[in-house]
Design a protein around this motif. Structure first.
Motif, mmCIF file in Angstrom:
data_model
loop_
_atom_site.group_PDB
_atom_site.id
_atom_site.type_symbol
_atom_site.label_atom_id
_atom_site.label_comp_id
_atom_site.label_asym_id
_atom_site.label_seq_id
_atom_site.Cartn_x
_atom_site.Cartn_y
_atom_site.Cartn_z
ATOM 1 N N ASN A 1 32.612 204.071 -6.546
ATOM 2 C CA ASN A 1 31.289 203.494 -6.743
ATOM 3 C C ASN A 1 30.557 203.428 -5.401
ATOM 4 O OD1 ASN A 1 29.148 201.631 -6.889
ATOM 5 N ND2 ASN A 1 30.091 200.579 -8.619
ATOM 6 N N SER B 1 36.303 203.885 -2.639
ATOM 7 C CA SER B 1 35.776 203.513 -3.947
ATOM 8 C C SER B 1 35.034 204.686 -4.558
ATOM 9 C CB SER B 1 34.826 202.318 -3.799
ATOM 10 O OG SER B 1 34.228 202.017 -5.032
ATOM 11 N N ARG C 1 29.011 199.974 -4.349
ATOM 12 C CA ARG C 1 30.047 199.023 -3.938
ATOM 13 C C ARG C 1 30.524 199.374 -2.535
ATOM 14 N NH1 ARG C 1 35.926 199.046 -5.525
ATOM 15 N NH2 ARG C 1 36.665 197.102 -4.665
ATOM 16 N N PHE C 2 30.689 200.641 -2.303
ATOM 17 C CA PHE C 2 31.125 201.174 -1.018
ATOM 18 C C PHE C 2 30.160 200.744 0.086
ATOM 19 C CE2 PHE C 2 30.699 205.018 1.697
ATOM 20 C CZ PHE C 2 31.991 205.156 2.138
ATOM 21 N N ARG D 1 41.221 205.430 -5.007
ATOM 22 C CA ARG D 1 41.908 204.677 -3.956
ATOM 23 C C ARG D 1 43.396 205.023 -3.854
ATOM 24 N NH1 ARG D 1 41.083 200.645 -0.513
ATOM 25 N NH2 ARG D 1 42.851 199.336 0.032
ATOM 26 N N GLN E 1 34.774 208.227 -0.967
ATOM 27 C CA GLN E 1 34.334 208.093 -2.348
ATOM 28 C C GLN E 1 35.304 208.878 -3.216
ATOM 29 O OE1 GLN E 1 29.969 208.894 -1.178
ATOM 30 N NE2 GLN E 1 29.921 207.962 -3.200
#
Length: 133
Positions: free
Chosen positions: A69, A67, A72-73, A43, A40
């Motif tokens: 988010n 990520s 999303r991860f 990137r 997290q």
């Protein structure tokens, strides 16, 4: 300027690796284990650190799940593989517990002994401990 030069110097990242990182990555690569990174963070920054430290090539590019988010991860992770087929190693107790609750085999790396009891993940002292399981 000195701060920037330090963090852009690949030698800084190579020297920061624990001694057990390369042997463990080599062990699993020889066994054809697909390895990834769950992070997290930013990137580009993470990819730079992995490349600068010389370990990026050990990881499957499709499993570089990085990520800022968290939702999303999680979706990326679940879409890529089934939780029972994932082994997670983390140095943060709350994250190791979180992955354990998702049904993944979770390891918490504690390089320095602690008396704190953790429910869920298996506690290891070094990455090479994984090669003996």
């Amino acid at each position: 300027q000195r701060f920037t030069n330090t963090f852009l110097d690949p030698l800084f990242y190579r020297q920061a690796l624990y001694q057990d990182v390369i042997p463990t990555l080599e062990f699993f690569k020889k066994k054809n284990v697909r390895m990834g990174i769950l992070s997290q963070s930013w990137r580009r920054q993470q990819i730079f650190k992995l490349a600068a430290s010389g370990i990026l090539h050990y990881f499957d590019p499709s499993l570089l799940l990085i990520s800022r988010n968290k939702r999303r991860f999680d979706r990326q992770l679940i879409l890529k593989t089934h939780p029972k087929h994932i082994i997670v190693i983390d140095n943060l107790p709350d994250m190791a517990v979180y992955f354990s609750r998702l049904g993944m085999k979770s390891f918490l790396i504690r390089r320095n002994p602690t008396s704190q009891k953790i429910n869920g993940p298996i506690v290891i002292r070094a990455l090479t401990d994984l090669t003996r399981l």
